[in-house]
Design a protein around this motif. Structure first.
Motif, PDB file in Angstrom:
ATOM      1  N   ARG A  80       0.829  -1.207   0.000  1.00 20.79           N
ATOM      2  CA  ARG A  80       0.000   0.000   0.000  1.00 20.79           C
ATOM      3  C   ARG A  80       0.858   1.251   0.000  1.00 20.79           C
ATOM      4  NH1 ARG A  80      -2.858   2.794   5.190  1.00 20.79           N
ATOM      5  NH2 ARG A  80      -3.771   4.580   4.092  1.00 20.79           N
ATOM      6  N   LEU A  81       1.886   1.263   0.863  1.00 21.13           N
ATOM      7  CA  LEU A  81       2.750   2.431   0.964  1.00 21.13           C
ATOM      8  C   LEU A  81       3.445   2.705  -0.361  1.00 21.13           C
ATOM      9  CD1 LEU A  81       4.097   4.653   2.634  1.00 21.13           C
ATOM     10  CD2 LEU A  81       5.842   2.983   3.296  1.00 21.13           C
ATOM     11  N   GLU A  82       4.001   1.687  -0.970  1.00 25.01           N
ATOM     12  CA  GLU A  82       4.718   1.885  -2.219  1.00 25.01           C
ATOM     13  C   GLU A  82       3.773   2.325  -3.330  1.00 25.01           C
ATOM     14  OE1 GLU A  82       7.670  -0.709  -5.081  1.00 25.01           O
ATOM     15  OE2 GLU A  82       7.907  -0.762  -2.901  1.00 25.01           O
ATOM     16  N   ALA A  83       2.585   1.773  -3.344  1.00 18.61           N
ATOM     17  CA  ALA A  83       1.615   2.124  -4.383  1.00 18.61           C
ATOM     18  C   ALA A  83       1.151   3.570  -4.251  1.00 18.61           C
ATOM     19  CB  ALA A  83       0.418   1.185  -4.312  1.00 18.61           C
ATOM     20  N   GLU A  84       1.015   4.049  -3.009  1.00 19.80           N
ATOM     21  CA  GLU A  84       0.490   5.392  -2.795  1.00 19.80           C
ATOM     22  C   GLU A  84       1.575   6.459  -2.690  1.00 19.80           C
ATOM     23  OE1 GLU A  84      -2.646   5.974  -0.030  1.00 19.80           O
ATOM     24  OE2 GLU A  84      -3.363   3.910  -0.167  1.00 19.80           O
ATOM     25  N   TRP A  85       2.815   6.042  -2.489  1.00 18.59           N
ATOM     26  CA  TRP A  85       3.888   7.008  -2.286  1.00 18.59           C
ATOM     27  C   TRP A  85       4.031   7.970  -3.468  1.00 18.59           C
ATOM     28  CZ3 TRP A  85       6.642   9.632   0.928  1.00 18.59           C
ATOM     29  CH2 TRP A  85       7.824  10.256   0.520  1.00 18.59           C
ATOM     30  N   SER A  86       4.027   7.434  -4.695  1.00 24.27           N
ATOM     31  CA  SER A  86       4.209   8.297  -5.857  1.00 24.27           C
ATOM     32  C   SER A  86       3.080   9.317  -5.972  1.00 24.27           C
ATOM     33  CB  SER A  86       4.311   7.473  -7.137  1.00 24.27           C
ATOM     34  OG  SER A  86       3.126   6.718  -7.331  1.00 24.27           O
ATOM     35  N   ARG A  87       1.879   8.949  -5.519  1.00 23.03           N
ATOM     36  CA  ARG A  87       0.744   9.861  -5.574  1.00 23.03           C
ATOM     37  C   ARG A  87       0.860  10.964  -4.531  1.00 23.03           C
ATOM     38  NH1 ARG A  87      -4.651   9.244  -3.595  1.00 23.03           N
ATOM     39  NH2 ARG A  87      -4.173   7.123  -2.909  1.00 23.03           N
ATOM     40  N   HIS A  88       1.422  10.642  -3.368  1.00 24.35           N
ATOM     41  CA  HIS A  88       1.505  11.617  -2.280  1.00 24.35           C
ATOM     42  C   HIS A  88       2.829  12.372  -2.232  1.00 24.35           C
ATOM     43  CE1 HIS A  88      -2.261  10.161  -0.930  1.00 24.35           C
ATOM     44  NE2 HIS A  88      -1.821   9.014  -0.470  1.00 24.35           N
ATOM     45  N   ARG A  89       3.824  11.895  -2.959  1.00 22.81           N
ATOM     46  CA  ARG A  89       5.146  12.523  -2.911  1.00 22.81           C
ATOM     47  C   ARG A  89       5.111  14.015  -3.267  1.00 22.81           C
ATOM     48  NH1 ARG A  89       9.720  14.107  -5.293  1.00 22.81           N
ATOM     49  NH2 ARG A  89      11.719  13.341  -4.471  1.00 22.81           N
ATOM     50  N   PRO A  90       4.340  14.441  -4.304  1.00 19.09           N
ATOM     51  CA  PRO A  90       4.293  15.885  -4.597  1.00 19.09           C
ATOM     52  C   PRO A  90       3.831  16.729  -3.412  1.00 19.09           C
ATOM     53  CG  PRO A  90       3.392  14.632  -6.430  1.00 19.09           C
ATOM     54  CD  PRO A  90       3.590  13.658  -5.311  1.00 19.09           C
ATOM     55  N   ALA A  91       2.898  16.199  -2.618  1.00 22.84           N
ATOM     56  CA  ALA A  91       2.433  16.943  -1.448  1.00 22.84           C
ATOM     57  C   ALA A  91       3.524  17.016  -0.387  1.00 22.84           C
ATOM     58  CB  ALA A  91       1.186  16.293  -0.869  1.00 22.84           C
ATOM     59  N   VAL A 138      12.054  14.846   1.983  1.00 17.13           N
ATOM     60  CA  VAL A 138      11.302  13.775   1.318  1.00 17.13           C
ATOM     61  C   VAL A 138      11.947  12.422   1.586  1.00 17.13           C
ATOM     62  CG1 VAL A 138      10.681  12.803  -0.945  1.00 17.13           C
ATOM     63  CG2 VAL A 138      10.339  15.236  -0.496  1.00 17.13           C
ATOM     64  N   GLN A 139      13.267  12.373   1.498  1.00 19.50           N
ATOM     65  CA  GLN A 139      13.972  11.108   1.776  1.00 19.50           C
ATOM     66  C   GLN A 139      13.766  10.676   3.217  1.00 19.50           C
ATOM     67  OE1 GLN A 139      15.310   9.185  -0.351  1.00 19.50           O
ATOM     68  NE2 GLN A 139      16.325   7.695   0.977  1.00 19.50           N
ATOM     69  N   ASP A 140      13.825  11.618   4.150  1.00 21.14           N
ATOM     70  CA  ASP A 140      13.596  11.306   5.564  1.00 21.14           C
ATOM     71  C   ASP A 140      12.182  10.764   5.780  1.00 21.14           C
ATOM     72  OD1 ASP A 140      16.123  12.123   6.218  1.00 21.14           O
ATOM     73  OD2 ASP A 140      15.523  14.072   7.025  1.00 21.14           O
ATOM     74  N   VAL A 141      11.208  11.391   5.126  1.00 21.68           N
ATOM     75  CA  VAL A 141       9.816  10.959   5.279  1.00 21.68           C
ATOM     76  C   VAL A 141       9.639   9.549   4.738  1.00 21.68           C
ATOM     77  CG1 VAL A 141       7.434  11.394   4.538  1.00 21.68           C
ATOM     78  CG2 VAL A 141       8.889  13.304   5.235  1.00 21.68           C
ATOM     79  N   TRP A 142      10.239   9.283   3.580  1.00 20.19           N
ATOM     80  CA  TRP A 142      10.120   7.943   3.001  1.00 20.19           C
ATOM     81  C   TRP A 142      10.725   6.883   3.918  1.00 20.19           C
ATOM     82  CZ3 TRP A 142       7.844   4.557   0.207  1.00 20.19           C
ATOM     83  CH2 TRP A 142       8.490   3.376  -0.172  1.00 20.19           C
TER      84      TRP A 142
END
Length: 295
Positions: free
Chosen positions: A7-18, A37-41
């Motif tokens: 779920r995280l990997e699938a949604e990460w690209s969608r939420h990364r711009p925010a 962004v790297q820290d959040v990931w």
């Protein structure tokens, strides 16, 4: 891979711009925002997000907390900065290497106003006015009471409103027209044309950060600025190309020499003339543009 990780990997690209957008608005730096962004990931990848209902809000919250920490420590660095400070250029048009959330709050003008706010005011304004966080959520990020968080946002909003009222604005089409006209005069070294384009009280602000030769205080006055621009534009810093691009959601000129970006220029227009010309030259703020193809 577990369902949670999927779920995280699938949604990460969608939420990364925010996530990136929150960090960039708070820090005014692409490099620092990318670090956040790297820290959040890494934090998200190590966490159990199965019980997180709103993953976007959760990720932005982490980004805001990390950015808040950076902001508090960055105050000393800003005080030691050599010459004027300008935000790190963010490519937002078709040339952009990555998708970002774009609105007025990523413009050069807005980020300069944001720089005058205290760290709590910046966080409160961005989370509330851009990302629609409640003051309960903002208070938790800032580790303050809800009334204190509300006051921080209110102070920020008032200062930003005053800046908007005092800063001239112009339609995008006029900005593009004036930039293209300026480009011709600048490349041709046409002093008379430049004087005509510049407001008599124009400010020319250059951010070299002590890394390259740049004026350490703004240059003032139409005649003087035009003379400096002719000297610079026909000398060592003469660009091979000046490409119209979208920076921070507004038109800008990207100056290229020997295939490398050496400055990014934005402006303020007042009455059809250039009231302020801003040039980012600090190579540390331009490194991320090497991967971008302009024009």
């Amino acid at each position: 891979m577990s369902d949670v990780a999927d779920r995280l990997e699938a949604e990460w690209s969608r939420h990364r711009p925010a996530v990136f957008g929150a960090a960039y608005r708070l820090l005014g730096s692409v490099a620092e925002a990318e670090d956040v962004v790297q820290d959040v990931w890494l934090r998200a990848a190590a966490a159990d997000v199965s019980g997180v209902e709103d993953l976007r809000a959760w990720l932005v919250t982490i980004a805001a907390r990390r950015s808040y920490d950076v902001l508090k420590s960055a105050r000393v660095q800003r005080e030691d900065y050599v010459g004027p400070w300008l935000p790190e250029p963010l490519v937002t048009g078709p040339d952009a290497a990555q998708q970002v959330l774009v609105d007025e709050s990523v413009s050069t003008a807005m980020l300069l106003v944001m720089e005058t706010l205290s760290p709590p005011e910046r966080v409160a304004f961005v989370l509330h006015d851009v990302f629609s966080f409640s003051f309960d959520e903002i208070a938790e990020v800032l580790d303050v009471s809800v009334p204190t968080a509300r006051k921080a946002a209110s102070r920020a909003r008032s200062r930003i409103a005053r800046a908007r009222d005092s800063t001239p604005d112009a339609p995008r089409s006029e900005r593009e027209r004036l930039l293209l006209t300026f480009r011709g005069a600048y490349l041709n070294g046409d002093l008379a044309a430049l004087i005509e384009l510049l407001h008599p009280d124009v400010r020319y602000v250059t951010d070299g950060g002590g890394r390259v030769t740049a004026a350490q205080v703004p240059i003032l006055g139409g005649q003087r600025v035009a003379e400096v621009m002719v000297r610079v534009g026909q000398g060592r810093w003469r660009p091979d190309r000046m490409v119209l691009a979208d920076i921070g959601g507004e038109p800008a000129l990207v100056c290229v020499q020997d295939g490398q970006v050496f400055s990014v220029d934005t402006l303020v227009i007042d009455g059809g003339r250039i009231r302020e010309y801003r040039r980012v030259m600090n190579p540390e703020k331009l490194g991320h543009l090497r991967a971008v193809t302009f024009g």
